[in-house]
Design a protein around this motif. Structure first.
Motif, PDB file in Angstrom:
ATOM      1  N   TYR A  47      99.345 -46.391   0.000  1.00 58.15           N
ATOM      2  CA  TYR A  47      99.260 -45.227   0.872  1.00 58.15           C
ATOM      3  C   TYR A  47      98.972 -43.995  -0.134  1.00 58.15           C
ATOM      4  CZ  TYR A  47      99.403 -42.560   5.113  1.00 58.15           C
ATOM      5  OH  TYR A  47      99.268 -41.796   6.183  1.00 58.15           O
ATOM      6  N   GLY A  48     100.002 -43.957  -1.064  1.00 55.82           N
ATOM      7  CA  GLY A  48      99.719 -42.667  -2.035  1.00 55.82           C
ATOM      8  C   GLY A  48      98.659 -42.683  -2.963  1.00 55.82           C
ATOM      9  N   ALA A  49      98.097 -43.977  -3.562  1.00 59.31           N
ATOM     10  CA  ALA A  49      97.026 -44.193  -4.049  1.00 59.31           C
ATOM     11  C   ALA A  49      95.569 -43.922  -3.341  1.00 59.31           C
ATOM     12  CB  ALA A  49      97.034 -45.536  -4.790  1.00 59.31           C
ATOM     13  N   GLY A  50      95.824 -44.058  -2.088  1.00 61.52           N
ATOM     14  CA  GLY A  50      94.464 -43.820  -1.233  1.00 61.52           C
ATOM     15  C   GLY A  50      94.521 -42.274  -1.137  1.00 61.52           C
ATOM     16  N   ILE A  51      95.487 -41.855  -1.145  1.00 61.26           N
ATOM     17  CA  ILE A  51      95.481 -40.088  -0.751  1.00 61.26           C
ATOM     18  C   ILE A  51      95.083 -39.496  -2.152  1.00 61.26           C
ATOM     19  CG2 ILE A  51      96.514 -37.990  -0.360  1.00 61.26           C
ATOM     20  CD1 ILE A  51      98.665 -39.761   1.243  1.00 61.26           C
ATOM     21  N   ALA A  52      95.580 -40.108  -3.167  1.00 59.99           N
ATOM     22  CA  ALA A  52      95.024 -39.731  -4.494  1.00 59.99           C
ATOM     23  C   ALA A  52      93.401 -39.818  -4.630  1.00 59.99           C
ATOM     24  CB  ALA A  52      95.771 -40.258  -5.664  1.00 59.99           C
ATOM     25  N   ALA A  53      92.984 -41.006  -4.251  1.00 62.93           N
ATOM     26  CA  ALA A  53      91.734 -41.283  -4.561  1.00 62.93           C
ATOM     27  C   ALA A  53      90.757 -40.437  -3.423  1.00 62.93           C
ATOM     28  CB  ALA A  53      91.418 -43.042  -4.025  1.00 62.93           C
ATOM     29  N   VAL A 103     107.595 -44.239   9.543  1.00 62.55           N
ATOM     30  CA  VAL A 103     106.586 -44.705   9.295  1.00 62.55           C
ATOM     31  C   VAL A 103     105.638 -44.838  10.559  1.00 62.55           C
ATOM     32  CG1 VAL A 103     105.904 -47.645   9.139  1.00 62.55           C
ATOM     33  CG2 VAL A 103     108.072 -46.605   7.860  1.00 62.55           C
ATOM     34  N   GLY A 104     105.896 -44.893  11.675  1.00 61.98           N
ATOM     35  CA  GLY A 104     105.184 -44.906  12.598  1.00 61.98           C
ATOM     36  C   GLY A 104     104.310 -43.541  13.023  1.00 61.98           C
ATOM     37  N   ASN A 105     105.248 -42.638  13.410  1.00 57.28           N
ATOM     38  CA  ASN A 105     104.780 -41.362  13.774  1.00 57.28           C
ATOM     39  C   ASN A 105     104.245 -40.639  12.723  1.00 57.28           C
ATOM     40  OD1 ASN A 105     106.959 -42.466  15.652  1.00 57.28           O
ATOM     41  ND2 ASN A 105     106.687 -40.632  16.967  1.00 57.28           N
ATOM     42  N   LEU A 106     104.957 -40.370  11.714  1.00 54.52           N
ATOM     43  CA  LEU A 106     104.444 -39.722  10.548  1.00 54.52           C
ATOM     44  C   LEU A 106     103.280 -40.499   9.846  1.00 54.52           C
ATOM     45  CD1 LEU A 106     104.751 -37.086   8.955  1.00 54.52           C
ATOM     46  CD2 LEU A 106     106.464 -38.328   7.481  1.00 54.52           C
ATOM     47  N   GLY A 107     103.476 -41.691   9.665  1.00 56.15           N
ATOM     48  CA  GLY A 107     102.574 -42.417   8.538  1.00 56.15           C
ATOM     49  C   GLY A 107     101.350 -42.623   9.233  1.00 56.15           C
ATOM     50  N   ILE A 108     101.224 -42.938  10.708  1.00 57.25           N
ATOM     51  CA  ILE A 108      99.997 -43.504  11.209  1.00 57.25           C
ATOM     52  C   ILE A 108      99.650 -42.681  12.403  1.00 57.25           C
ATOM     53  CG2 ILE A 108      99.885 -45.765   9.776  1.00 57.25           C
ATOM     54  CD1 ILE A 108     100.953 -47.029  12.259  1.00 57.25           C
ATOM     55  N   GLY A 109     100.392 -42.012  12.798  1.00 58.86           N
ATOM     56  CA  GLY A 109     100.070 -41.237  14.265  1.00 58.86           C
ATOM     57  C   GLY A 109     100.491 -41.981  15.343  1.00 58.86           C
ATOM     58  N   MET A 110     101.430 -43.282  15.223  1.00 54.83           N
ATOM     59  CA  MET A 110     101.695 -44.059  16.589  1.00 54.83           C
ATOM     60  C   MET A 110     103.295 -43.836  16.805  1.00 54.83           C
ATOM     61  SD  MET A 110     101.758 -48.152  16.278  1.00 54.83           S
ATOM     62  CE  MET A 110     103.407 -48.164  15.445  1.00 54.83           C
TER      63      MET A 110
END
Length: 349
Positions: A47-53, A103-110
């Protein structure tokens, strides 16, 4: 033969008790903190690597490839939230809920609270027309009885729902977001303020990143690819476990063991499928022992299958492609009354 005729009669719940003793004796109900630490650490790193990319690529059409990658990451995060809801990671409710909301609310909006409520009801009565929210006939119909009584969108879509199923899955990510916001606004979750705050941070950060880094056209394309593929992946994880398996109609009841086994399907495919589906390809074992850590499901499978053979209970396992063929075939058959009604009206006209 109805679903209630499958397997010999239950002995007042003792069948499941005996299976539980065998599984517990094999040491499969113990916690696996090391596994979950490694798994969540890897997903967080991706997840962090994706944001950096994303920030490094900037305003580029190559971002669409990254959007597809984020669809996979979001689904894996959702699987972690699923395991937290079942208390596979923590023994007690409070840390499970806190981690689940992060994980759910903050991470993916669920919405973690909404997910847990729906999923708990699903586990209690899988594929039951009256009690399982996963087979509510709101958009799709899951039985000919539902088709005959359908209204609105389900009546229109149900005619050709097998062909529309995968296109509709592209909207599942948006549906999860919509359901999360609605549950907070209607205060149907236990902690609406906390869940709403975390959702606001997620949506605000997500949209800000798209609009600040990408041009409007690329931002829209990224959003469509990411949300669409995430929805398809989520459907590909959760649908094969039950869709196309026997349905329980109004008033039908089974003991716990048969209710879980007869309405569930396992999907074989080795380590790739195990990881891609987060262990939910062992759907029978997961429904029988929802607190069981994911890596133990594979080891529990031969115990459960052998025990079902002893009792004469059908145990269904198939490949991934075949599981989808069975699910889509069931959807097509369930919509048959709507196609007949349409043909009858055209004949009258």
């Amino acid at each position: 033969m109805t679903i209630n005729d499958m397997g010999r009669p239950a002995r007042a719940g003792s069948d499941y008790a005996e299976l539980s003793r065998r599984v517990a004796g094999a040491g499969l109900l113990g916690r696996r903190p090391g596994y979950y630490l490694l798994r969540t650490g890897l997903i967080a790193a991706l997840y962090g690597a994706g944001i950096a990319a994303f920030l490094a690529l900037g305003d580029s059409w190559w971002q669409l490839a990254l959007a597809a990658g984020f669809a996979i990451i979001f689904a894996q995060v959702a699987l972690v939230a699923h395991d937290l809801a079942h208390r596979q990671v923590f023994r007690t409710r409070r840390p499970s809920e806190l981690a689940g909301m992060l994980v759910g609310n903050l991470g993916i909006g669920m919405s973690y609270g909404r997910w847990m409520d729906n999923h708990t009801r699903h586990h209690a009565n899988p594929n039951h027309e009256e009690h399982d929210p996963d087979v509510d006939p709101d958009v799709l119909v899951w039985s000919t009885r539902q088709a005959e009584n359908s209204r609105g969108a389900a009546r229109f879509i149900g005619r050709w729902q097998a062909f529309l199923f995968f296109p509709l899955l592209t909207l599942e990510g948006l549906n999860l977001h919509y359901g999360a916001v609605r549950s907070v606004l209607r205060r149907t979750v236990k902690r609406p303020l906390l869940e709403g705050t975390l959702l606001f941070v997620h949506f605000g950060g997500y949209l800000a990143a798209l609009l600040l880094v990408l041009s409007p056209g690329k931002a829209l394309a990224f959003f469509a690819v990411h949300q669409g593929l995430w929805g398809v992946y989520m459907g590909s994880i959760f649908a094969p476990g039950h869709k196309g398996m026997p349905m329980l109609g109004p008033g039908e009841k089974l003991d716990f063991l048969r209710r879980q086994v007869l309405t569930s399907r396992n999907v074989r495919g080795g380590l790739f499928v195990d990881n891609a589906m987060g262990g939910l390809n062992y759907q029978i074992e997961h429904h029988l022992f929802p607190h069981m850590p994911t890596p133990h499901l594979r080891r529990a499978q031969p115990i459960v299958r052998a025990y079902c053979a002893e009792l004469g209970i059908p145990y269904h396992q198939t490949g991934l492609v075949r599981s989808w063929a069975e699910a889509l075939g069931h959807l097509h058959r369930a919509g048959a009354p709507l196609r007949r009604n349409g043909a009858d009206r055209n004949a009258v006209m």
